[in-house]
Structures are given as structure tokens and as C-alpha cells.
Enzyme design. Structure first.
Site, PDB file in Angstrom:
ATOM      1  N   ASP A 343       3.007  22.874  66.162  1.00 34.90           N
ATOM      2  CA  ASP A 343       2.229  24.456  65.307  1.00 34.90           C
ATOM      3  C   ASP A 343       3.350  25.167  64.487  1.00 34.90           C
ATOM      4  O   ASP A 343       3.737  24.618  64.272  1.00 34.90           O
ATOM      5  CB  ASP A 343       2.342  25.761  66.679  1.00 34.90           C
ATOM      6  N   GLU A 380      -0.108  21.360  61.847  1.00 32.43           N
ATOM      7  CA  GLU A 380      -1.268  22.799  62.105  1.00 32.43           C
ATOM      8  C   GLU A 380      -1.340  23.434  61.007  1.00 32.43           C
ATOM      9  O   GLU A 380       0.074  24.056  59.978  1.00 32.43           O
ATOM     10  CB  GLU A 380      -1.259  24.127  63.163  1.00 32.43           C
ATOM     11  N   ASP A 455      -8.385  28.391  67.798  1.00 32.08           N
ATOM     12  CA  ASP A 455      -7.877  29.641  66.651  1.00 32.08           C
ATOM     13  C   ASP A 455      -9.830  29.930  65.920  1.00 32.08           C
ATOM     14  O   ASP A 455      -9.258  31.167  64.800  1.00 32.08           O
ATOM     15  CB  ASP A 455      -7.186  29.032  65.619  1.00 32.08           C
TER      16      ASP A 455
END
Length: 616
Positions: A343, A380, A455
Site C-alpha cells: 500500500d 500501489e 479505490d
């Protein structure tokens, strides 16, 4: 620009690797070139290698050269220069140019660091565990079971399928009961769909439903299951020939992590300047106010996500250096995960500004590969990730920049921020080729392509239910360069607005006789059966404002994929001679009907708002 055709496959069709060199092939139209040269930059100095003319493949001439690998750096950069009369033509990763291109677009080969071969062969499936399937109702979160410090909120129990609340209200604290037992129960469904790798959003202990605020990196959240349950799930997946990738949130923790301890029950960093964990985080002062630190750095200013300080040796030991560090722990038995998705990996480092970020990303990679050399390192990045994808850091990224962004711009006329944008297919192709040209080929194949994720707004919603465009997007996902990943529910047409509405419960009552499920199952079957879609080069065959048709080619296997965005049928003339392999036996994937190819060109009609998928 009326340029001659030059083509270089970065697959084994055009590059043969040896210990200290590459055998390179270039294909050109059979024209009277004065010279064809291979340009490279050992020691940062230009060298031009004369290429020798060899056999013909149809209308194409084969040129060959031996390219020494650069020893001063891991990545060898090269490009091609062809002289014809008073003109020169350069070939880089984007295509033919009229002048020497900048190095960022040169072909690239990393001699030291490449992604695992298995990645490009997979079809990934992203699961938001709390919303996928409730397999064990006895462990679900109850109303008021969790109290959120300073937020004046408590956990809310929801019935499966009820509407999702919004962030700032109950969005992050609603619980529907999805768990690991539910994932286990649906493995047969996922296998029948054709999925080969699961990517799970965070599963570690946390008091939110999204779990991007980790409380304990070493325990599966008890509301999702147990460590043993996850070990059993991983073993079952591997016995089925499947793989699993977990989500690592290492830039920040929850305020309830023992290191931070905002509740002040364990002498954490928040409550005392003398805490042994004080320097694990970034505080803006060295005093307390009413027993609490008055100011600290939170991710993007969010006070529930305090940022970790990687300049601290103990943080480095805990996250990636020690034998039982977080990164290494889950790669080892009994869990044996196959990779990590990191992340906001571009943001971590030694404070705001992500100081020394590249150093830590490389260190994460080294830690992973020391335990499991064939593990997949996925980062990410919502925007361009070129610098992280040269081989020495990430194997691949969530390819928003090079896939999801342009697909949304083309089909929905919206960018990722939902501002208006108009692209035609020529612009779209240019975007794709520019983004991919910046990466080594192996990393292009290992990019994780998605239509939507936890997201983003779900694409079918962004398209306002336009089924024809959604069908085109699905085929792009399964036939473009990179590794496809379905966000749970996409295969049954699940819709959803912006986060957290994009995290609706999976509608299991819609699985039977679902047109989208059948369509995705067939597309996934093509992806898995046709090797050219997994590893093949990318050859544009036709592009105009409304249509794009391209080939994927690998060791004689060819797939032709395309679409027509206009409302009316269009006839396209495909120059199959640009594909070195034999295309005489092309058939439609859906009907298996053979196409009549006259000479080395295929003329065919693509219906309005429809797709084309052929294979040999």
C-alpha cells in the site's frame, strides 16, 4: 509520417539472452536500407552495432546483431536506427520515430532483476474480505463492539447486501460479516471462473472494515478468522494450483497499534516522550498536553494513520530486516504467501517527502526475495510508477497510469479524477505505448491491470450501465499486455460509486444465469489457453478514431483483438504481414469460424459497439 515498418519483439521471438549478451532480431519491410544499426550506451557512451541482413519472413526482412550487456548498470538500453536515402528512422518502445528518441523510450533489459515468470500467466482476483462472503456468522462484529477513540462512533452491524454508508459517517465502521471461511467456501466458484491468484485486501487485526489501519501485523483479524484458518486456505489454494498475494500496509499503522497506543494502555509512543516506541513515529513536538502528544504526522494528514519512521533501526528490523520481520513472516511456512501488494509504497521513507524511498523499496524487495525468490512484489501507485519498475524495485504496479486511466478516458470520457477528457482510439494507443515503452518488457508483462478496485468507482457505474462499452473494456483487460485482475463482483456486473460504495457486498443471488459471468468466464478461458495473451508482443494492426485492432504474438501463436466504438459497422483492412507468424488459420474465439485471408491481408467488418477476437 509515412515511415517504413520496423518491428522488434521483446519476447524470446526477438531477444535471446546469454550470460553476457543478447541476440537481437529486428524485422523490417524488405526495403533497400543503406544501413541498419543497433544503438546502445555502455559506460554512458554511444556505440552503434551494424546489423546483418538474414532470411525473409513473408514481406519482412530479418536483421540480427549481438548486443553486449551493460556492465556499468543493471539495465541495458538499446534502440534501432535505419538509413534509407536521405532519411533515418528510429525504432523505440513506442514505434517508429523520425529522430533519435530519449533514453526513457529505449528498449530495456535488466540483467539482474526480473519478475517471476508465473505472474504473466495468472488471472488475479481482488477480494475485499469483509464484503465477499460470510462463511461463519458466529464471528461477525456486533453493534457497538468497537468504540472509535475521538471519533464519537462505534461499530455498526449490517445485514448482507444493505446499502453502504459514507466515509465521515459509518462507511469505515460498518460490518457485513465477510470472512476467510467465506473465501474458502467459494474457491470452487473462483476456479470455475478461471481465477488462478487471489489478491486479498488487508486481513490483519484492525478495527475498521477496510483494515488499512493495522493493529497487529502478526495476527489475522479475529472477525475474519484465525492464523490457522489462513494457513489452511493458503494450503488449499496451492493444492489447487492457485496462488495468494496479501496486502501490506507498512507506511503507517493504526493509532491502536501497541507501538503508538493512543488509548495509553501499553506505554506506546503517543502517551510518553520516554516510550521506547517514541521514535517509531514522527512527532512535531517533544512535550505532552494533558498526558497526550499534541501533534504527530498522519498519512495525508489523517490522524488515525500515524506514519512510521524508517530511519529508526527498530522499525526497519520489525518491518523487513529481522528473520521474523513482517515481510518475511508470511512468506514462510505455514502461510507461504506468493507475494505482497504494498500500500502507498511510494510514500514511505524517513518522514514527509518520502526521503530515501527507493532505498527502502529495494530493501523490501531484497527481504522478500531472500525468503522466496519467486515471490511477486506489487506496488500501489495511482499515477506514473516508471522509476519503481526498472527491475530493481517492484515487479509490477497496480497499473492505473498505463491501463485503468486511459481505458476510463477512452470509454467514459473521464479521467481518474472524474474531470472530462476526450480521447479517440489514436490518442488511446499513443497513451498505452508511451506508458509501456518506459519499462523493461518483463515488467510490462507483470503490471497488474484492472478495470476498477476498492479505490475507484466501479467501471460499469462510471459507464452509466453501457453494456457495450463494458464488454469492450473486459476484452481489453484480458487481451492487453500485463496481468489481468478482476475486482470481486465485476464478473457479475456489480456496480458501485466512489469509495466506500465500491465495496458493496457480493450479490450471490445474481450468480445463476448471469450474462456477465458467462462472458468473463469465456474471456478468462481465452487468456489462460492462448499463450500469446500471456507473454506475446504487441503489434498494432489498425487504428482510426473509432477502431483499434492489435495482435499479440508469441512463438508462432497469434491472437488478434480489437473493437469498434462507433455506432455503425466498420470495415478494416488488417496487414497481417506485420505479424511474423503464420496467420492463415485465424478463427473467431466465440464461434470458431475460420476467416478467409487473401494474400497477407484480412479485410473484415466489425459491428458497431462490438469487439473482435481471433486466434490461430
Amino acid at each position: 509520417m509515412n515511415a517504413p515498418y520496423l518491428y522488434h519483439s521483446q519476447t524470446i521471438d526477438g531477444v535471446t539472452a546469454h550470460a553476457d549478451c543478447l541476440h537481437i532480431e529486428l524485422l523490417t519491410e524488405d526495403l533497400p536500407f543503406e544501413r541498419v544499426l543497433l544503438r546502445h550506451e555502455p559506460d554512458n557512451e554511444e556505440y552503434l552495432i551494424e546489423m546483418t541482413s538474414g532470411e525473409k519472413k513473408g514481406r519482412l526482412r530479418v536483421w540480427q546483431a549481438i548486443l553486449p550487456l551493460s556492465l556499468d548498470k543493471p539495465v541495458t538500453y538499446y534502440t534501432f536506427k535505419a538509413l534509407l536515402g536521405t532519411s533515418q528512422y528510429w525504432l523505440d518502445g513506442r514505434g517508429v520515430q523520425m529522430r533519435m528518441p530519449g533514453r526513457e523510450y529505449h528498449f530495456k533489459y535488466n540483467r539482474l532483476s526480473r519478475p517471476p515468470e508465473w505472474v504473466s500467466e495468472q488471472v488475479f482476483y481482488q477480494i475485499f474480505p469483509e464484503r465477499f462472503c460470510n462463511g461463519d456468522p458466529s464471528i461477525g462484529v456486533e453493534d457497538g463492539e468497537y468504540q472509535y477513540l475521538g471519533k464519537h462512533r462505534q461499530s455498526v452491524k449490517r445485514a448482507w447486501g444493505e446499502p453502504v454508508g459514507q466515509h465521515g459517517n459509518t462507511g469505515a465502521v460498518e460490518f457485513y460479516g465477510g470472512d476467510l471461511a467465506g473465501v474458502q467456501q467459494k474457491l470452487d466458484y473462483l476456479q470455475a471462473l478461471g481465477i488462478t491468484t487471489l489478491y486479498l485486501n488487508p486481513i490483519f487485526t484492525s478495527y475498521s472494515n477496510h483494515k488499512y489501519d493495522t493493529v497487529d501485523y502478526y495476527s489475522v483479524d479475529p472477525k475474519l478468522g484465525t492464523n490457522q484458518q489462513f494457513a489452511t486456505l493458503s494450503e488449499d489454494l496451492h493444492q489447487r494450483g492457485m496462488k495468494v498475494v496479501l496486502d501490506a500496509v507498512l507506511n503507517h499503522t493504526s493509532t491502536e497499534h501497541a507501538w503508538f497506543d493512543k488509548s495509553q494502555t501499553r506505554n506506546g509512543a503517543y502517551g510518553s516522550v520516554d516510550s521506547p516506541f517514541r521514535d517509531y513515529y514522527f512527532f512535531n513536538d517533544d512535550h505532552t498536553l494533558d498526558g497526550k502528544s499534541s501533534s504527530y504526522v498522519g498519512w495525508k494528514g489523517i490522524d488515525s494513520l500515524p506514519v512510521l519512521n524508517f530511519s529508526n533501526e527498530q522499525v526497519r528490523e520489525a518491518i523487513y530486516q529481522s528473520d521474523d520481520s513482517v515481510i518475511k513472516h508470511w512468506l514462510k511456512p505455514p502461510y507461504l504467501i506468493d507475494g505482497w501488494r504494498f500500500d502507498v509504497i511510494h510514500m514511505l521513507g524517513e518522514g514527509e517527502g518520502a526521503a530515501n524511498n527507493a532505498h527502502y523499496v529495494k530493501a523490501f524487495r531484497e527481504a522478500m526475495k531472500s525468503v522466496s525468490p519467486d515471490s511477486y512484489m506489487l506496488g500501489e501507485h495511482f499515477f506514473e510508477a516508471t522509476s519503481w519498475l526498472q527491475g530493481d524495485q517492484e515487479d509490477g504496479s497496480m497499473n492505473y497510469y498505463g491501463f485503468a486511466h486511459p481505458v476510463r478516458a477512452l470509454l467514459a470520457s473521464k479521467d481518474i479524477q472524474f474531470d472530462p477528457i476526450e480521447l479517440d482510439c489514436r490518442d488511446f494507443l499513443e497513451w498505452l505505448r508511451e506508458a509501456s515503452a518506459k519499462l523493461p518488457w518483463a515488467n510490462q508483462l507483470s503490471q497488474l491491470n484492472q478495470l476498477d478496485s476498492h479505490d475507484t468507482e466501479r467501471l460499469l457505474t462510471t459507464l452509466q450501465g453501457d453494456n457495450a462499452k463494458f464488454k469492450i473494456a473486459a476484452q481489453l483487460l484480458m487481451t492487453y499486455v500485463g496481468t489481468p485482475c478482476l475486482y470481486y463482483g465485476t464478473e457479475v456486473g456489480l456496480e458501485g460509486g466512489h469509495d466506500p460504495d465500491n465495496r458493496r457486498c457480493f450479490p450471490w443471488d445474481r450468480v445463476e444465469n448471469n450474462q456477465w459471468l458467462d462472458y468473463f468466464t469465456e474471456l478468462i478461458a481465452a487468456r489462460r489457453q492462448l499463450t500469446a495473451l500471456q507473454k506475446g508482443s504487441f503489434v498494432p494492426l489498425w487504428v482510426d478514431a473509432d477502431c483499434l485492432v492489435y495482435a499479440r504474438e508469441f512463438e508462432g501463436d497469434v491472437v488478434v483483438s480489437g473493437f469498434n466504438l462507433s455506432d455503425t459497422s466498420k470495415t478494416v483492412s488488417l496487414p497481417l504481414w506485420k505479424v511474423a507468424a503464420n496467420c492463415k488459420g485465424l478463427r473467431c474465439w466465440w464461434t470458431k469460424t475460420a476467416y478467409d485471408i487473401v494474400g497477407d491481408t484480412l479485410n473484415l467488418e466489425i459491428k458497431g459497439k462490438d469487439t473482435l477476437l481471433l486466434f490461430n
